[in-house]
Design an enzyme around this catalytic site. Structure first.
Site, mmCIF file in Angstrom:
data_model
loop_
_atom_site.group_PDB
_atom_site.id
_atom_site.type_symbol
_atom_site.label_atom_id
_atom_site.label_comp_id
_atom_site.label_asym_id
_atom_site.label_seq_id
_atom_site.Cartn_x
_atom_site.Cartn_y
_atom_site.Cartn_z
ATOM 1 N N GLU A 46 -20.058 -31.828 -40.349
ATOM 2 C CA GLU A 46 -19.700 -33.269 -41.104
ATOM 3 C C GLU A 46 -21.128 -33.927 -40.366
ATOM 4 O OE1 GLU A 46 -16.208 -35.336 -40.102
ATOM 5 O OE2 GLU A 46 -17.158 -37.092 -41.365
ATOM 6 N N ARG B 194 -11.432 -23.012 -29.902
ATOM 7 C CA ARG B 194 -12.779 -23.978 -29.663
ATOM 8 C C ARG B 194 -13.484 -23.666 -28.363
ATOM 9 N NH1 ARG B 194 -12.432 -28.397 -33.085
ATOM 10 N NH2 ARG B 194 -13.988 -29.839 -31.524
ATOM 11 N N LYS C 148 -17.639 -35.655 -30.973
ATOM 12 C CA LYS C 148 -18.827 -36.499 -31.533
ATOM 13 C C LYS C 148 -18.536 -38.123 -31.512
ATOM 14 C CE LYS C 148 -19.103 -33.842 -35.365
ATOM 15 N NZ LYS C 148 -19.513 -33.307 -36.624
HETATM 16 P P1 ATP Z 1 -15.262 -33.896 -33.955
HETATM 17 O O1 ATP Z 1 -14.113 -33.700 -34.112
HETATM 18 O O2 ATP Z 1 -15.951 -34.033 -32.523
HETATM 19 O O3 ATP Z 1 -16.171 -34.716 -35.085
HETATM 20 P P2 ATP Z 1 -15.561 -31.496 -35.505
HETATM 21 O O4 ATP Z 1 -15.051 -30.259 -35.030
HETATM 22 O O5 ATP Z 1 -14.845 -32.406 -36.694
HETATM 23 O O6 ATP Z 1 -16.098 -32.385 -34.187
HETATM 24 P P3 ATP Z 1 -17.596 -30.751 -37.430
HETATM 25 O O7 ATP Z 1 -18.780 -31.087 -37.692
HETATM 26 O O8 ATP Z 1 -16.434 -30.851 -38.271
HETATM 27 O O9 ATP Z 1 -17.009 -31.146 -36.028
HETATM 28 O O10 ATP Z 1 -17.536 -29.066 -37.111
HETATM 29 C C1 ATP Z 1 -18.294 -28.102 -37.959
HETATM 30 C C2 ATP Z 1 -17.816 -26.720 -37.449
HETATM 31 O O11 ATP Z 1 -17.930 -26.634 -36.253
HETATM 32 C C3 ATP Z 1 -16.436 -26.575 -37.812
HETATM 33 O O12 ATP Z 1 -16.087 -25.453 -38.280
HETATM 34 C C4 ATP Z 1 -15.480 -26.769 -36.255
HETATM 35 O O13 ATP Z 1 -14.479 -25.882 -36.290
HETATM 36 C C5 ATP Z 1 -16.764 -26.077 -35.421
HETATM 37 N N1 ATP Z 1 -16.589 -26.615 -34.008
HETATM 38 C C6 ATP Z 1 -16.600 -27.993 -33.659
HETATM 39 N N2 ATP Z 1 -16.529 -28.243 -32.448
HETATM 40 C C7 ATP Z 1 -16.364 -27.030 -31.883
HETATM 41 C C8 ATP Z 1 -15.969 -26.366 -30.637
HETATM 42 N N3 ATP Z 1 -15.862 -27.094 -29.723
HETATM 43 N N4 ATP Z 1 -15.694 -25.059 -30.549
HETATM 44 C C9 ATP Z 1 -16.121 -24.250 -31.559
HETATM 45 N N5 ATP Z 1 -16.223 -24.806 -32.799
HETATM 46 C C10 ATP Z 1 -16.385 -26.074 -33.044
HETATM 47 MG MG MG Z 2 -14.641 -32.219 -38.564
#
Ligand code: ATP
Ligand code: MG
Length: 569
Positions: A43, A273, A283
């Site tokens: 995102e 994760r 984020k």
């Molecule tokens: P936040 O909740 O902090 O905004 P998010 O997981 O929603 O983070 P995205 O931009 O939606 O962030 O994530 C893009 C991809 O990265 C998704 O497939 C997510 O599963 C993966 N991802 C995000 N954080 C992690 C993590 N800590 N470890 C492994 N994969 C991750």
């Molecule tokens: Mg997300």
């Protein structure tokens, strides 16, 4: 500073992880016509962090390994939080990590199709507009063991929902006044099936679609369908999406109905994760650190962001090496920050140019060395890589050495500079310390020594051994530099589990600036194009992007694990 040339990523030949095993089998079984397509779906509401690197290595790495393709999909369903600055940063970071996408796609590319699908669900009596507040809807959800309560709008006529949905989309409805919900099952043990919200009103222009839409699809209504429209075969995500998977499949089944009888469909797989000690990965919280000026920016070298790690001096290979080291499982874990550092040391040891830098200087005078003499000595660039060659360093009568490498009254096992004792100056001579000079406060301002002219490194017959070797720089031909040393940004191992506000957990000593350091000129203007440096005996360093020849500034990536052999015990 030289621009880095990332090495192309290669997947280490180390056996297959559990998702690779699934892909291998699916390909062998000819599923989806033997195609492999993945996507990395950030995102664009922030910069990528080390957790995303784990997902990137999976999504792009698996496509690379099995001859498939991975697209970059910007999951832009919420125009409130998204920004094109983030999109550019995301692209830069993925490329820097060594990966390349097939296409750039946007969830917003499918807004028309998703709208058509939503309308078709309404027509079939499988979706309705609910005019309750989100709080009321949440209250009616029930619990995993107790069925939810139906909304009073659940059975409203199809035409009413169609008209209201149209108004939502056209901007005639205020935010929060109504939502579109899928009509599935208010008693389903999986709470995600209890009439999930699939569209909500956001009256804000969208970076891609402008003011065309005023209602936007929710994650669960956009993600799986986007995968399907794009031809994704393996939709890989993290474990928190396990309970969403049945809904993911449900919407794809609805979408496929009657149109596509073959087995072409995306399937979701989940891995654990990445969580790191002393680090936050949310984020939202990272954005708060940036916006509140608690760090210098997204690329502050203390940040767990990819750009922060890059500025800190991590190589792409060290980040990929770390991800490889921790692997992929289905069990949530908190990984030690030390493992990331170990991965950096392992890679930088192979890569870094060895240079001399004195961080806490005291003058060293070689009293029996001619005042007007300057010698050029050979310094090996990297003992781990012969092809890296060597450079010259100059030696003269006045040098800088580390304050900590001198002791007036030293214990027996001190193998550095102390009156009457011998030590080797790296790449140069063996010297014998003859004493020191102090100022009126008693502070040592100069160390004196005499050199042995027959002990020059590399000279035949100069293999006389002494126990200690110390580094130094030529005082008249060195460069003054600032050096930043870093400690973890947070004081507790698991800040996200701490009940206190994360701002209270910030480490006030997370950065220390050394204002007066002396480095050999090669550290500032080496022409090899390799930005990774090892300050001998001190650690791995990189020039900060703001560093100039006149005002050099180095960031410490990570210290050396062990103090140098022959040094401090
Ligand atoms: P936040 O909740 O902090 O905004 P998010 O997981 O929603 O983070 P995205 O931009 O939606 O962030 O994530 C893009 C991809 O990265 C998704 O497939 C997510 O599963 C993966 N991802 C995000 N954080 C992690 C993590 N800590 N470890 C492994 N994969 C991750
Ligand atoms: Mg997300």
């Amino acid at each position: 500073m030289k621009t880095e040339q990332p090495q192309p990523a290669t997947t280490a030949d180390k056996g297959l992880n559990f998702i690779e095993q699934i892909v291998e089998k699916d390909l062998a079984d000819g599923l989806n016509d033997g195609r492999l397509q993945t996507r990395f779906p950030p995102e664009p509401n922030g910069y990528l962090h080390i957790g995303h690197a784990k997902a990137i290595c999976m999504d792009f790495g698996i496509a690379q390994r099995f001859g498939g393709v991975c697209n970059l999909r910007l999951d832009d369903t919420n125009p409130q939080k998204e920004d094109t600055e983030y999109v550019e940063a995301i692209k830069r970071d993925i490329r820097w990590l060594g990966f390349e996408w097939g296409k750039v796609c946007h969830a917003s590319d499918y807004f028309d199709k998703l709208y058509d699908f939503a309308v078709s669900l309404i027509r079939q009596g499988k979706a309705y507009v609910d005019e309750q507040t989100s709080e009321q809807i949440a209250q009616q959800k029930g619990t995993p063991t107790q069925a939810g309560t139906a909304s009073p709008f659940r059975d409203r006529p199809v035409d009413e929902s169609l008209t209201l949905f149209e108004k939502m989309v056209k901007g005639e409805i205020e935010e929060g006044a109504m939502v579109l919900r899928a009509k599935i099952d208010m008693a389903n043990p999986n709470m995600h099936f209890r009439d999930p919200i699939i569209y909500r009103v956001i009256n804000k222009p969208h970076p891609q679609t402008g003011t065309k839409w005023h209602a936007y699809p929710m994650y669960d209504f956009a993600h799986g369908q986007s995968d399907y429209f794009e031809g994704v075969t393996h939709s890989i995500c993290t474990l928190e999406f396990v309970p969403h998977r049945p809904l993911y499949d449900y919407f794809i089944d609805e979408l496929k109905e009657g149109k596509d009888l073959s087995d072409h469909r995306p399937r979701q797989y989940e891995f654990n994760r990445l969580n790191l000690t002393y680090t936050l990965m949310s984020k939202r919280k990272l954005l708060a650190l940036v916006q509140e000026g608690l760090v210098e920016g997204w690329d502050d070298p203390r940040m767990p962001t990819i750009c922060g790690l890059r500025r800190r001096g991590y190589s792409p290979e060290s980040i990929r090496g770390f991800v490889n080291m921790i692997g992929y499982t289905r069990i949530e874990a908190l990984n030690e920050y030390g493992m990331l550092e170990a991965a950096a040391r392992e890679d930088l040891n192979k890569r870094a140019l060895r240079v001399s830098a004195v961080l806490d200087p005291v003058r060293l005078v070689i009293t029996n060395y001619p005042e007007d003499r300057v010698e050029e000595l050979e310094a090996i660039n990297n003992p781990e890589c012969e092809a890296d060659g060597s450079h010259t360093v100059t030696f003269s009568r006045e040098l800088w050495m580390e304050r900590a490498d001198f002791m007036e009254d030293a214990p027996k096992k001190y193998f550095r500079m102390s009156p009457g004792r011998e030590v080797r100056l790296k790449n140069a001579y063996i010297v014998k310390c003859t004493g020191c000079v102090k100022d009126e406060t008693g502070r040592i301002v100069q160390v004196n020594a005499e050199y042995d002219p027959d002990s020059k490194s590399g000279m035949p017959g100069a293999d006389r051994k002494v126990k200690g070797t110390i580094h130094w720089v030529d005082a008249a031909r060195c460069v003054k530099a600032k050096v930043r040393l870093y400690e973890p940004l947070f004081t507790v191992p698991d800040p996200s589990a701490d009940p206190r506000d994360f701002r209270e957990l910030l480490n006030p000593a997370s950065v220390k600036v050394l204002e007066e350091c002396y480095v050999e000129p090669f550290a500032v203007n080496n022409s090899t194009g390799n930005p990774y440096l090892q300050f001998q005996r001190t650690g791995y360093f990189i020039a900060d992007p703001s560093s100039t020849t006149e005002a050099p500034l180095f960031n410490r990536t990570v210290s050396l694990k062990d103090s140098w052999k022959g040094g401090q015990k």
